[in-house]
Design an enzyme around this catalytic site. Structure first.
Site, PDB file in Angstrom:
ATOM      1  N   GLY A 165      55.868  40.206  37.436  1.00 49.69           N
ATOM      2  CA  GLY A 165      54.685  38.950  37.800  1.00 49.69           C
ATOM      3  C   GLY A 165      53.565  38.817  36.739  1.00 49.69           C
ATOM      4  N   CYS A 180      20.693  45.561  40.386  1.00 45.99           N
ATOM      5  CA  CYS A 180      20.830  47.263  40.629  1.00 45.99           C
ATOM      6  C   CYS A 180      19.410  47.541  41.030  1.00 45.99           C
ATOM      7  CB  CYS A 180      21.294  47.680  39.433  1.00 45.99           C
ATOM      8  SG  CYS A 180      21.240  49.341  39.586  1.00 45.99           S
ATOM      9  N   HIS A 189      42.638  46.246  33.210  1.00 48.73           N
ATOM     10  CA  HIS A 189      41.498  45.116  32.868  1.00 48.73           C
ATOM     11  C   HIS A 189      40.578  45.348  33.995  1.00 48.73           C
ATOM     12  CE1 HIS A 189      44.607  42.035  31.308  1.00 48.73           C
ATOM     13  NE2 HIS A 189      44.145  42.809  30.280  1.00 48.73           N
TER      14      HIS A 189
HETATM   15  N1  APR Z   1      56.284  36.974  42.104  1.00 47.19           N
HETATM   16  C1  APR Z   1      56.408  37.643  40.929  1.00 47.19           C
HETATM   17  N2  APR Z   1      55.970  36.925  39.868  1.00 47.19           N
HETATM   18  C2  APR Z   1      55.546  35.652  40.051  1.00 47.19           C
HETATM   19  C3  APR Z   1      55.220  34.978  41.279  1.00 47.19           C
HETATM   20  C4  APR Z   1      55.782  35.731  42.386  1.00 47.19           C
HETATM   21  N3  APR Z   1      55.882  35.565  43.553  1.00 47.19           N
HETATM   22  N4  APR Z   1      54.709  33.766  41.326  1.00 47.19           N
HETATM   23  C5  APR Z   1      54.596  33.460  39.880  1.00 47.19           C
HETATM   24  N5  APR Z   1      54.926  34.433  39.450  1.00 47.19           N
HETATM   25  C6  APR Z   1      54.780  34.706  37.692  1.00 47.19           C
HETATM   26  C7  APR Z   1      54.505  33.430  37.193  1.00 47.19           C
HETATM   27  O1  APR Z   1      55.778  33.003  36.510  1.00 47.19           O
HETATM   28  C8  APR Z   1      53.795  34.043  35.845  1.00 47.19           C
HETATM   29  O2  APR Z   1      54.607  34.413  34.856  1.00 47.19           O
HETATM   30  O3  APR Z   1      53.491  35.346  37.552  1.00 47.19           O
HETATM   31  C9  APR Z   1      53.087  35.000  36.326  1.00 47.19           C
HETATM   32  C10 APR Z   1      51.520  34.963  36.171  1.00 47.19           C
HETATM   33  O4  APR Z   1      50.948  34.836  35.151  1.00 47.19           O
HETATM   34  P1  APR Z   1      49.265  34.794  34.793  1.00 47.19           P
HETATM   35  O5  APR Z   1      48.916  33.973  35.830  1.00 47.19           O
HETATM   36  O6  APR Z   1      49.272  34.326  33.497  1.00 47.19           O
HETATM   37  O7  APR Z   1      48.740  36.174  35.223  1.00 47.19           O
HETATM   38  P2  APR Z   1      49.004  37.373  34.065  1.00 47.19           P
HETATM   39  O8  APR Z   1      49.982  37.553  33.322  1.00 47.19           O
HETATM   40  O9  APR Z   1      48.627  38.666  34.820  1.00 47.19           O
HETATM   41  O10 APR Z   1      47.735  37.167  33.126  1.00 47.19           O
HETATM   42  C11 APR Z   1      47.205  38.273  32.235  1.00 47.19           C
HETATM   43  O11 APR Z   1      45.083  36.806  31.822  1.00 47.19           O
HETATM   44  O12 APR Z   1      43.492  35.656  32.631  1.00 47.19           O
HETATM   45  C12 APR Z   1      43.845  36.937  32.180  1.00 47.19           C
HETATM   46  O13 APR Z   1      42.702  38.919  32.731  1.00 47.19           O
HETATM   47  C13 APR Z   1      43.365  37.898  33.142  1.00 47.19           C
HETATM   48  O14 APR Z   1      44.812  39.888  33.752  1.00 47.19           O
HETATM   49  C14 APR Z   1      44.891  38.389  33.394  1.00 47.19           C
HETATM   50  C15 APR Z   1      45.778  38.398  32.183  1.00 47.19           C
END
Ligand code: APR
Length: 253
Positions: free
Chosen positions: A188, A149, A120
């Protein structure tokens, strides 16, 4: 728990190539909020209003005011945690080849990972919407929003906003690494956002073992991933690496 850790270690030990796909969860222990769930950014802001390309074009100052406050300042203070450091150590040990990350915080590189695909994009750089010049975020004067810029064009994060394409090289490389790995560690991520969430599917369909590390199940659990090691990335990574180290030690004796 230990059995699942041991299973993960055994799968990693036998892997020719292992890769990791990471999400916001791996950076939570570094003080960076997730996007979803408790304390998630999207609980407080509508992503279509502050993280969509149309929103940026319509009102770049608004997007900057929120994004800068909520992301830049938090990222500037953040340090890699045991989750990031564990993956970097696995790379040095020759266990892990590549990290595909959805995160824009640069913490994998700060932890020492050298092959990181920023699916991303990144928040470490800003890009001019006119001349495409890239500027390190730390050098951007954010006292006047939106920052400009030297050509006068508006600067924007070199990250993928909603409504935008994934950088072609990042997409192609991620598909390649996912289709060629034996083991994929999915750490995560809620696995809700495409096409990133499709990488574990490519890996599984190519015969790889997909292992999730997350305190909670995701749509991959029980369908695409072979098993979920339920817990925080930092703690689980430490347990995996301590088991790997004792394995290596026992071999030397
Ligand atoms: N260690 C591992 N995982 C964890 C922890 C931890 N300490 N704490 C929470 N989590 C998990 C949660 O259970 C959840 O499944 O991390 C995940 C976070 O999910 P999101 O907030 O949805 O993040 P992500 O999956 O990276 O989102 C994907 O969405 O908003 C867009 O561009 C943004 O890159 C992002 C994409």
């Amino acid at each position: 728990m230990d059995t699942l850790i041991s299973r993960a270690v055994t799968d990693l030990k036998h892997a020719r190539t292992a890769v990791a796909l990471t999400g916001a969860g791996i950076s939570i222990e570094s003080g960076i909020p997730p996007f979803r769930g408790k304390g998630g950014l999207w609980e407080r802001f509508d992503p279509m209003e502050i993280a969509h390309i149309d929103a940026f074009v319509a009102d770049p100052a608004l997007v900057w005011r929120v994004l800068v406050k909520e992301l830049k300042e938090v990222i500037d203070r953040a340090l890699p945690n045991d989750g990031h450091k564990g993956l970097a150590r696995m790379e040095r040990m020759g266990i892990l080849k590549t990290v595909i990350t959805q995160n824009v915080d640069g913490l994998h590189q700060a932890a020492g990972s050298t092959d990181v695909i920023e699916f991303h994009g990144t928040f470490a750089w800003q890009r001019c919407t006119e001349c495409e010049t890239r500027v390190p975020t730390r050098d951007v004067d954010a006292s006047v929003l939106p920052p400009r810029c030297i050509c006068g064009g508006i600067l924007r994060p070199d990250a993928v906003l909603f409504g935008e394409m994934i950088p072609p090289i990042a997409l192609t490389r991620s598909q390649e690494e996912s289709s060629q790995c034996d083991v994929m560690l999915v750490v995560g991520t809620s696995a809700l956002v495409q096409p990133a969430a499709f990488m574990p599917v490519i890996a599984q369909q190519s015969g790889a073992t997909v292992i999730e590390i997350n305190p909670e199940p995701t749509p991959l659990t029980g369908r695409i991933s072979k098993f979920l090691v339920a817990g925080k990335a930092g703690q689980i990574m430490n347990e995996i690496l301590s088991e790997v180290s004792s394995l290596i030690q026992s071999k030397k004796q």
